[in-house]
Design an enzyme around this catalytic site. Structure first.
Site, mmCIF file in Angstrom:
data_model
loop_
_atom_site.group_PDB
_atom_site.id
_atom_site.type_symbol
_atom_site.label_atom_id
_atom_site.label_comp_id
_atom_site.label_asym_id
_atom_site.label_seq_id
_atom_site.Cartn_x
_atom_site.Cartn_y
_atom_site.Cartn_z
ATOM 1 N N ASP A 1 0.923 -0.907 -0.049
ATOM 2 C CA ASP A 1 0.077 -0.089 -0.001
ATOM 3 C C ASP A 1 0.944 1.283 -0.147
ATOM 4 O O ASP A 1 2.154 1.041 0.255
ATOM 5 C CB ASP A 1 -0.832 0.119 1.439
ATOM 6 C CG ASP A 1 -1.572 1.299 1.561
ATOM 7 O OD1 ASP A 1 -2.175 1.716 0.473
ATOM 8 O OD2 ASP A 1 -1.536 1.735 2.578
ATOM 9 N N ASP B 1 -0.302 5.149 1.018
ATOM 10 C CA ASP B 1 -0.723 5.923 1.973
ATOM 11 C C ASP B 1 -0.417 5.536 3.465
ATOM 12 O O ASP B 1 -1.229 4.667 3.498
ATOM 13 C CB ASP B 1 -1.808 6.882 1.619
ATOM 14 C CG ASP B 1 -1.890 7.705 0.378
ATOM 15 O OD1 ASP B 1 -0.905 8.600 0.066
ATOM 16 O OD2 ASP B 1 -2.665 7.155 -0.604
HETATM 17 C C1 XBP Z 1 -5.201 6.114 0.717
HETATM 18 C C2 XBP Z 1 -6.259 6.959 0.330
HETATM 19 C C3 XBP Z 1 -6.240 8.245 -0.383
HETATM 20 C C4 XBP Z 1 -5.664 9.426 -0.087
HETATM 21 C C5 XBP Z 1 -6.013 10.435 -1.116
HETATM 22 O O1 XBP Z 1 -5.886 4.864 1.186
HETATM 23 O O2 XBP Z 1 -7.236 6.983 1.045
HETATM 24 O O3 XBP Z 1 -7.456 8.628 -0.742
HETATM 25 O O4 XBP Z 1 -5.748 9.808 1.149
HETATM 26 O O5 XBP Z 1 -5.398 9.885 -2.475
HETATM 27 P P1 XBP Z 1 -5.083 3.459 1.104
HETATM 28 P P2 XBP Z 1 -6.437 10.826 -3.727
HETATM 29 O O6 XBP Z 1 -3.470 3.739 1.825
HETATM 30 O O7 XBP Z 1 -5.841 2.690 2.030
HETATM 31 O O8 XBP Z 1 -4.771 3.015 -0.305
HETATM 32 O O9 XBP Z 1 -6.957 12.137 -3.239
HETATM 33 O O10 XBP Z 1 -5.417 10.765 -4.801
HETATM 34 O O11 XBP Z 1 -7.613 9.828 -3.973
HETATM 35 MG MG MG Z 2 -2.850 3.288 3.529
#
Ligand code: XBP
Ligand code: MG
Length: 251
Positions: free
Chosen positions: A9, A11
């Site tokens: 993953d 973020d």
């Molecule tokens: C990551 C997210 C993303 C970011 C924003 O979730 O929720 O939405 O916060 O990205 P995960 P965008 O780590 O579970 O994949 O604004 O580009 O959508």
């Molecule tokens: Mg995440």
């Protein structure tokens, strides 16, 4: 069944991007669009229950500003415009090198490559965000380290739905039982488990108290020599320093 593939993953897992990255970029976009909204650190913790930036704005409006009427009365267009602005601010933050990788991430990626483990990415965020993070932290060649970068709107349902991991498994033509997923959140864990993947969770400030039942292992972070992570739940890995060998030993 053996450890052949690692999926990451982005973020919260590769880097702590949410509080000082995405959140800040959302606020910059709001201000640029003449909106006086401010997503504070605690409010953003609630908004993170919904993955995806566009989906998050929609959730915010429904929950906190139910009376809001978008200009031109077209909510989809309004959200898409705000999100484009947000992405551009976020990319600038990454370019400034504001957001480092979490402990152990670069070490483990380098090691996995040396050991012949295949790599993939499965994330909810926009593809340009992933590419910029990899480029600014691991160098431009690092994009090629990953056989698939599954990101954003490529699948109909974002995490916690399993779609993004199912897509990544299919693209790499691997069985879930030979994969290990690295995640940081309950939504991410639900997504990877839904696709049948064993999952190692590294928690962060926003996800620490979430429910990680079913995770293979839960640690503070991946650890570095001299800076081992606490093993919080599940199988203890490598005395808190996650290496390929330690993962294979615990498998
Ligand atoms: C990551 C997210 C993303 C970011 C924003 O979730 O929720 O939405 O916060 O990205 P995960 P965008 O780590 O579970 O994949 O604004 O580009 O959508
Ligand atoms: Mg995440």
């Amino acid at each position: 069944m053996s450890l052949q593939v690692m999926f990451f993953d982005v973020d919260g897992t590769l880097a702590d991007t949410e509080r000082d990255g995405h959140r800040v970029a959302f606020n910059q976009a709001f201000s640029e669009a003449g909106l006086d909204w401010d997503w504070s650190v605690p409010l953003y913790g609630d908004l993170l229950s919904v993955t995806g930036g566009k989906e998050r704005i929609r959730y915010f409006l429904r929950k906190y500003m139910p009376e809001f009427v978008p200009p031109g009365d077209d909510l989809d267009d309004f959200i898409a415009d705000l999100h484009r602005r947000k992405t551009s601010h976020y990319l600038k933050l990454l370019q400034q090198g504001e957001i480092p990788l979490r402990p152990g991430v670069a070490r483990l990626l380098h090691e996995a490559r040396r050991e012949g483990i295949r790599l993939g990415i499965a994330t909810t965020t926009t593809p340009a965000n992933v590419e910029m993070l990899l480029r600014t932290t691991l160098g431009p060649d690092s994009l090629d380290w990953f056989e698939v970068i599954a990101a954003g709107d490529i699948v109909p349902e974002k995490k916690p739905a399993p779609d993004i991991f199912q897509y990544a498994l299919q693209e790499m033509d691997v069985d879930a039982e030979n994969c290990l997923v690295f995640e940081d959140s309950e939504n991410g864990l639900a997504s990877s488990m839904g696709a049948g993947c064993r999952t190692l969770v590294t928690v962060n400030e926003y996800t620490r108290n979430q429910d990680f039942s079913g995770a293979w292992a839960v640690l503070e972070h991946l650890g570095e020599p001299g800076r081992p992570a606490k093993c919080l739940q599940g199988v203890p890995i490598g005395s808190g320093i996650v290496t390929v060998q330690a993962l294979k030993n615990a498998w």
